[in-house]
Design an enzyme around this catalytic site. Structure first.
Site, mmCIF file in Angstrom:
data_model
loop_
_atom_site.group_PDB
_atom_site.id
_atom_site.type_symbol
_atom_site.label_atom_id
_atom_site.label_comp_id
_atom_site.label_asym_id
_atom_site.label_seq_id
_atom_site.Cartn_x
_atom_site.Cartn_y
_atom_site.Cartn_z
ATOM 1 C CD GLU A 43 -2.811 5.680 6.488
ATOM 2 O OE1 GLU A 43 -2.823 5.608 5.222
ATOM 3 O OE2 GLU A 43 -1.715 5.119 7.222
ATOM 4 N N GLY A 96 2.145 2.028 10.622
ATOM 5 C CA GLY A 96 3.196 3.120 10.633
ATOM 6 C C GLY A 96 3.994 3.407 11.914
ATOM 7 N N GLY A 122 2.786 -1.353 4.218
ATOM 8 C CA GLY A 122 2.942 0.245 3.934
ATOM 9 C C GLY A 122 4.220 0.617 3.572
ATOM 10 N N GLY A 123 4.798 1.223 4.742
ATOM 11 C CA GLY A 123 6.263 1.764 4.582
ATOM 12 C C GLY A 123 7.379 0.953 3.852
ATOM 13 C CG HIS A 128 -5.715 1.765 4.980
ATOM 14 N ND1 HIS A 128 -5.376 2.721 5.841
ATOM 15 C CD2 HIS A 128 -4.856 0.940 4.713
ATOM 16 C CE1 HIS A 128 -4.026 2.482 6.238
ATOM 17 N NE2 HIS A 128 -3.752 1.369 5.719
ATOM 18 C CB SER A 169 5.117 -1.894 11.928
ATOM 19 O OG SER A 169 4.604 -0.515 12.163
ATOM 20 C CG ASN A 217 -1.507 1.216 1.359
ATOM 21 O OD1 ASN A 217 -1.873 1.970 0.387
ATOM 22 N ND2 ASN A 217 -2.081 1.402 2.648
ATOM 23 C CD1 TRP A 218 3.458 1.030 -2.605
ATOM 24 C CD2 TRP A 218 3.587 1.850 -4.629
ATOM 25 N NE1 TRP A 218 4.281 -0.002 -3.163
ATOM 26 C CE2 TRP A 218 4.368 0.498 -4.856
ATOM 27 C CE3 TRP A 218 3.387 2.946 -5.804
ATOM 28 C CZ2 TRP A 218 4.836 0.420 -5.906
ATOM 29 C CZ3 TRP A 218 4.150 2.228 -6.894
ATOM 30 C CH2 TRP A 218 4.727 1.097 -7.076
ATOM 31 C CE LYS A 219 0.387 3.575 4.710
ATOM 32 N NZ LYS A 219 0.166 3.357 5.801
ATOM 33 C CD GLU A 278 -3.480 -2.703 7.199
ATOM 34 O OE1 GLU A 278 -2.575 -3.021 6.713
ATOM 35 O OE2 GLU A 278 -4.286 -1.493 6.901
HETATM 36 C C1 PEP Z 1 -0.712 -0.088 5.740
HETATM 37 O O1 PEP Z 1 -0.700 1.154 5.505
HETATM 38 O O2 PEP Z 1 -1.792 -0.670 5.333
HETATM 39 C C2 PEP Z 1 0.206 -0.449 6.638
HETATM 40 C C3 PEP Z 1 0.160 -1.763 6.966
HETATM 41 O O3 PEP Z 1 1.095 0.551 7.017
HETATM 42 P P1 PEP Z 1 2.713 0.203 7.680
HETATM 43 O O4 PEP Z 1 3.227 -1.153 6.997
HETATM 44 O O5 PEP Z 1 3.582 1.210 7.288
HETATM 45 O O6 PEP Z 1 2.620 -0.180 8.932
#
Ligand code: PEP
Length: 257
Positions: free
Chosen positions: A103, A179, A240-241, A101, A219, A12-14, A173
Protein backbone atom coordinates in the site's frame (compact mmCIF):
# COMPACT_ATOMS: atom_id res chain seq x y z
CA UNK A 1 7.70 -24.14 9.63
CA UNK A 2 11.25 -24.90 10.65
CA UNK A 3 12.11 -25.73 14.27
CA UNK A 4 15.16 -23.40 14.24
CA UNK A 5 13.08 -20.35 13.34
CA UNK A 6 10.68 -18.93 15.94
CA UNK A 7 7.41 -18.21 14.16
CA UNK A 8 6.20 -14.62 13.93
CA UNK A 9 2.51 -13.70 13.82
CA UNK A 10 2.22 -9.99 13.08
CA UNK A 11 -0.92 -7.88 12.81
CA UNK A 12 -0.84 -4.90 10.47
CA UNK A 13 -3.66 -2.66 11.63
CA UNK A 14 -3.17 -0.16 8.80
CA UNK A 15 -5.21 3.05 9.42
CA UNK A 16 -7.55 1.44 11.95
CA UNK A 17 -8.04 1.91 15.69
CA UNK A 18 -7.22 5.16 17.48
CA UNK A 19 -5.91 5.50 21.02
CA UNK A 20 -9.10 4.49 22.79
CA UNK A 21 -9.79 1.40 20.71
CA UNK A 22 -6.14 0.32 20.73
CA UNK A 23 -5.89 0.34 24.53
CA UNK A 24 -8.98 -1.83 24.94
CA UNK A 25 -8.08 -4.18 22.11
CA UNK A 26 -4.50 -4.76 23.27
CA UNK A 27 -5.73 -5.55 26.78
CA UNK A 28 -8.13 -8.07 25.21
CA UNK A 29 -5.25 -9.67 23.29
CA UNK A 30 -3.01 -9.81 26.36
CA UNK A 31 -5.80 -11.43 28.34
CA UNK A 32 -6.60 -13.83 25.49
CA UNK A 33 -2.99 -14.98 25.18
CA UNK A 34 -2.77 -15.55 28.93
CA UNK A 35 -5.93 -17.64 28.84
CA UNK A 36 -4.48 -20.13 26.33
CA UNK A 37 -4.05 -23.63 27.69
CA UNK A 38 -0.52 -24.01 26.35
CA UNK A 39 1.87 -21.04 26.31
CA UNK A 40 2.09 -19.33 22.94
CA UNK A 41 5.49 -19.89 21.38
CA UNK A 42 5.14 -17.56 18.39
CA UNK A 43 6.52 -14.02 18.46
CA UNK A 44 3.39 -11.87 18.44
CA UNK A 45 3.69 -8.40 16.92
CA UNK A 46 1.02 -5.73 16.47
CA UNK A 47 1.39 -2.63 14.31
CA UNK A 48 -1.01 0.15 15.33
CA UNK A 49 -1.14 3.68 13.88
CA UNK A 50 1.60 6.10 15.02
CA UNK A 51 -0.63 7.99 17.46
CA UNK A 52 -1.55 4.77 19.28
CA UNK A 53 1.99 3.36 19.63
CA UNK A 54 2.53 4.72 23.14
CA UNK A 55 -0.82 3.42 24.36
CA UNK A 56 -0.12 0.02 22.80
CA UNK A 57 3.32 -0.11 24.43
CA UNK A 58 1.79 0.61 27.82
CA UNK A 59 -0.90 -2.02 27.33
CA UNK A 60 1.53 -4.80 26.26
CA UNK A 61 3.83 -4.13 29.25
CA UNK A 62 4.67 -7.43 30.98
CA UNK A 63 3.22 -9.52 28.11
CA UNK A 64 5.08 -11.18 25.24
CA UNK A 65 3.37 -8.98 22.61
CA UNK A 66 5.69 -6.69 20.68
CA UNK A 67 4.79 -3.41 19.02
CA UNK A 68 5.71 -2.36 15.48
CA UNK A 69 5.34 0.86 13.53
CA UNK A 70 4.06 0.81 9.96
CA UNK A 71 6.85 2.89 8.40
CA UNK A 72 9.88 5.06 9.16
CA UNK A 73 11.93 7.63 7.26
CA UNK A 74 15.54 7.21 6.10
CA UNK A 75 16.84 10.38 7.72
CA UNK A 76 17.25 10.89 11.45
CA UNK A 77 15.60 14.33 11.43
CA UNK A 78 14.96 17.19 9.05
CA UNK A 79 12.48 18.97 6.81
CA UNK A 80 10.30 15.94 5.97
CA UNK A 81 6.77 16.97 6.89
CA UNK A 82 4.59 14.06 7.88
CA UNK A 83 7.44 11.60 8.34
CA UNK A 84 8.90 9.94 11.44
CA UNK A 85 12.44 8.67 11.96
CA UNK A 86 13.59 5.26 13.13
CA UNK A 87 15.31 6.87 16.14
CA UNK A 88 12.01 8.51 17.14
CA UNK A 89 10.28 5.13 17.02
CA UNK A 90 13.06 3.60 19.05
CA UNK A 91 12.73 6.41 21.59
CA UNK A 92 9.02 5.70 22.08
CA UNK A 93 9.86 2.02 22.71
CA UNK A 94 8.91 0.38 19.42
CA UNK A 95 10.95 -2.70 18.45
CA UNK A 96 9.77 -3.56 14.91
CA UNK A 97 8.83 -1.63 11.79
CA UNK A 98 6.95 -2.69 8.65
CA UNK A 99 8.68 -1.38 5.52
CA UNK A 100 7.82 -1.46 1.84
CA UNK A 101 4.20 -2.54 2.30
CA UNK A 102 2.45 -2.72 -1.07
CA UNK A 103 0.00 0.00 0.00
CA UNK A 104 2.98 2.31 0.59
CA UNK A 105 4.35 1.35 -2.82
CA UNK A 106 0.96 1.72 -4.54
CA UNK A 107 -0.42 4.90 -2.95
CA UNK A 108 2.62 6.79 -1.63
CA UNK A 109 5.22 6.38 -4.34
CA UNK A 110 7.42 4.03 -2.33
CA UNK A 111 10.15 2.50 -4.52
CA UNK A 112 12.78 -0.18 -3.96
CA UNK A 113 15.30 2.64 -3.44
CA UNK A 114 13.25 4.44 -0.77
CA UNK A 115 12.52 1.14 0.96
CA UNK A 116 16.27 0.46 0.95
CA UNK A 117 16.91 3.81 2.65
CA UNK A 118 14.25 3.16 5.25
CA UNK A 119 15.61 -0.34 5.90
CA UNK A 120 19.10 1.00 6.47
CA UNK A 121 17.79 3.60 8.90
CA UNK A 122 15.68 1.03 10.76
CA UNK A 123 18.61 -1.38 11.13
CA UNK A 124 20.93 1.42 12.23
CA UNK A 125 18.42 2.29 14.97
CA UNK A 126 18.22 -1.40 16.00
CA UNK A 127 14.63 -1.80 14.89
CA UNK A 128 13.63 -5.20 13.46
CA UNK A 129 12.40 -4.58 9.91
CA UNK A 130 9.49 -6.51 8.44
CA UNK A 131 10.41 -6.00 4.79
CA UNK A 132 7.43 -6.53 2.45
CA UNK A 133 7.77 -7.75 -1.11
CA UNK A 134 5.37 -9.30 -3.59
CA UNK A 135 4.13 -9.30 -7.15
CA UNK A 136 1.05 -7.78 -8.79
CA UNK A 137 -1.54 -10.04 -10.40
CA UNK A 138 -0.45 -9.08 -13.94
CA UNK A 139 3.14 -9.90 -13.07
CA UNK A 140 2.12 -13.34 -11.75
CA UNK A 141 0.00 -14.02 -14.86
CA UNK A 142 2.96 -13.02 -17.04
CA UNK A 143 5.19 -15.49 -15.19
CA UNK A 144 7.28 -12.65 -13.72
CA UNK A 145 6.87 -13.41 -10.01
CA UNK A 146 10.46 -14.51 -9.42
CA UNK A 147 11.89 -11.68 -11.50
CA UNK A 148 9.89 -9.14 -9.43
CA UNK A 149 10.92 -10.71 -6.12
CA UNK A 150 14.53 -10.79 -7.26
CA UNK A 151 14.46 -7.09 -8.12
CA UNK A 152 12.77 -6.14 -4.84
CA UNK A 153 15.32 -8.18 -2.87
CA UNK A 154 18.34 -6.97 -4.84
CA UNK A 155 17.43 -3.29 -4.70
CA UNK A 156 15.67 -3.29 -1.32
CA UNK A 157 18.60 -4.97 0.44
CA UNK A 158 21.37 -3.25 -1.54
CA UNK A 159 24.37 -2.28 0.58
CA UNK A 160 23.30 -4.46 3.51
CA UNK A 161 25.48 -7.50 4.24
CA UNK A 162 24.52 -10.61 6.17
CA UNK A 163 25.72 -9.16 9.48
CA UNK A 164 23.59 -6.04 9.02
CA UNK A 165 20.58 -8.17 8.08
CA UNK A 166 20.81 -10.53 11.07
CA UNK A 167 17.40 -9.49 12.47
CA UNK A 168 15.62 -9.09 9.10
CA UNK A 169 12.12 -10.48 8.69
CA UNK A 170 10.78 -10.72 5.12
CA UNK A 171 7.05 -10.72 4.40
CA UNK A 172 6.03 -12.23 1.06
CA UNK A 173 2.76 -10.51 0.24
CA UNK A 174 1.36 -11.20 -3.23
CA UNK A 175 -0.42 -7.91 -3.89
CA UNK A 176 -3.39 -9.67 -5.49
CA UNK A 177 -4.07 -11.46 -2.19
CA UNK A 178 -3.93 -8.42 0.13
CA UNK A 179 -7.36 -7.51 1.43
CA UNK A 180 -9.02 -9.31 -1.47
CA UNK A 181 -10.10 -12.52 0.25
CA UNK A 182 -8.05 -14.38 -2.36
CA UNK A 183 -5.29 -16.33 -0.66
CA UNK A 184 -2.23 -17.84 -2.30
CA UNK A 185 -2.35 -21.63 -2.36
CA UNK A 186 0.14 -23.34 -0.06
CA UNK A 187 2.03 -24.39 -3.20
CA UNK A 188 2.25 -20.79 -4.45
CA UNK A 189 3.31 -19.51 -1.02
CA UNK A 190 5.92 -22.25 -0.56
CA UNK A 191 7.35 -21.69 -4.06
CA UNK A 192 7.76 -17.95 -3.45
CA UNK A 193 9.23 -18.47 0.01
CA UNK A 194 11.67 -21.10 -1.27
CA UNK A 195 12.73 -18.66 -3.97
CA UNK A 196 13.29 -15.89 -1.40
CA UNK A 197 15.26 -18.19 0.88
CA UNK A 198 17.29 -19.37 -2.11
CA UNK A 199 18.02 -15.77 -3.06
CA UNK A 200 19.20 -15.02 0.48
CA UNK A 201 21.42 -18.10 0.46
CA UNK A 202 22.96 -17.25 -2.90
CA UNK A 203 23.47 -13.57 -2.13
CA UNK A 204 23.96 -13.30 1.65
CA UNK A 205 24.99 -16.83 2.64
CA UNK A 206 23.46 -20.02 4.04
CA UNK A 207 23.62 -18.87 7.67
CA UNK A 208 21.39 -15.84 7.11
CA UNK A 209 19.08 -17.78 4.78
CA UNK A 210 18.67 -20.45 7.44
CA UNK A 211 17.69 -18.06 10.23
CA UNK A 212 15.65 -15.36 8.42
CA UNK A 213 11.96 -15.60 9.18
CA UNK A 214 9.77 -15.42 6.05
CA UNK A 215 6.14 -14.44 6.65
CA UNK A 216 3.23 -14.95 4.30
CA UNK A 217 0.73 -12.10 3.97
CA UNK A 218 -2.47 -11.91 1.92
CA UNK A 219 -5.95 -12.72 3.23
CA UNK A 220 -4.61 -15.09 5.88
CA UNK A 221 -7.53 -16.11 8.13
CA UNK A 222 -8.27 -18.62 10.89
CA UNK A 223 -9.59 -21.15 8.36
CA UNK A 224 -6.61 -21.08 5.98
CA UNK A 225 -3.70 -20.30 8.31
CA UNK A 226 -2.84 -23.90 9.28
CA UNK A 227 -2.16 -25.01 5.72
CA UNK A 228 -0.05 -21.92 5.04
CA UNK A 229 1.94 -22.39 8.24
CA UNK A 230 2.51 -26.03 7.31
CA UNK A 231 4.75 -24.95 4.39
CA UNK A 232 8.39 -25.61 5.30
CA UNK A 233 9.60 -22.14 4.31
CA UNK A 234 6.74 -20.19 5.89
CA UNK A 235 7.72 -18.95 9.35
CA UNK A 236 4.60 -17.01 10.24
CA UNK A 237 2.14 -14.51 8.81
CA UNK A 238 1.64 -10.80 8.36
CA UNK A 239 -2.08 -10.36 8.86
CA UNK A 240 -4.18 -7.35 7.93
CA UNK A 241 -7.97 -7.62 8.16
CA UNK A 242 -8.03 -10.71 10.37
CA UNK A 243 -5.75 -9.07 12.96
CA UNK A 244 -8.37 -6.47 13.84
CA UNK A 245 -10.55 -8.82 15.88
CA UNK A 246 -9.33 -10.95 18.80
CA UNK A 247 -11.65 -13.80 17.78
CA UNK A 248 -9.71 -14.07 14.47
CA UNK A 249 -6.19 -13.07 15.49
CA UNK A 250 -5.85 -15.20 18.64
CA UNK A 251 -6.64 -18.56 17.01
CA UNK A 252 -4.17 -17.69 14.24
CA UNK A 253 -1.46 -16.98 16.80
CA UNK A 254 -2.30 -20.27 18.49
CA UNK A 255 -2.08 -22.10 15.16
CA UNK A 256 1.56 -21.01 14.89
CA UNK A 257 2.38 -22.95 18.07
C1 PEP B 1 -1.46 -6.76 4.89
O1 PEP B 1 -1.97 -5.64 4.84
O2 PEP B 1 -0.23 -6.86 5.13
C2 PEP B 1 -2.31 -7.93 4.68
C3 PEP B 1 -1.76 -9.10 4.54
O3 PEP B 1 -3.66 -7.68 4.65
P1 PEP B 1 -4.84 -8.80 4.59
O4 PEP B 1 -4.48 -9.87 5.60
O5 PEP B 1 -6.07 -8.05 4.97
O6 PEP B 1 -4.85 -9.35 3.21
Amino acid sequence: MHPARKPVMAGNWKMHKGIHETGGFVRELVHGLKAHQSPVTAEVVIAPVFTALAVALQAVWGSPIKVAAQNCHWEEAGAFTGEISAAMLKEVGVGHVILGHSERRQYFGETDATVNGRLKAALAAHLVPIFCIGELIDQRRAGETERVLERQLTDGLAGLDAAALATLIVAYEPVWAIGTGEVATPEQAQAAHAFIRGWLEKNRGAALAGTTRLLYGGSAKPDNVAEILACPDVDGCLIGGASLKAENFLPMVEAAG
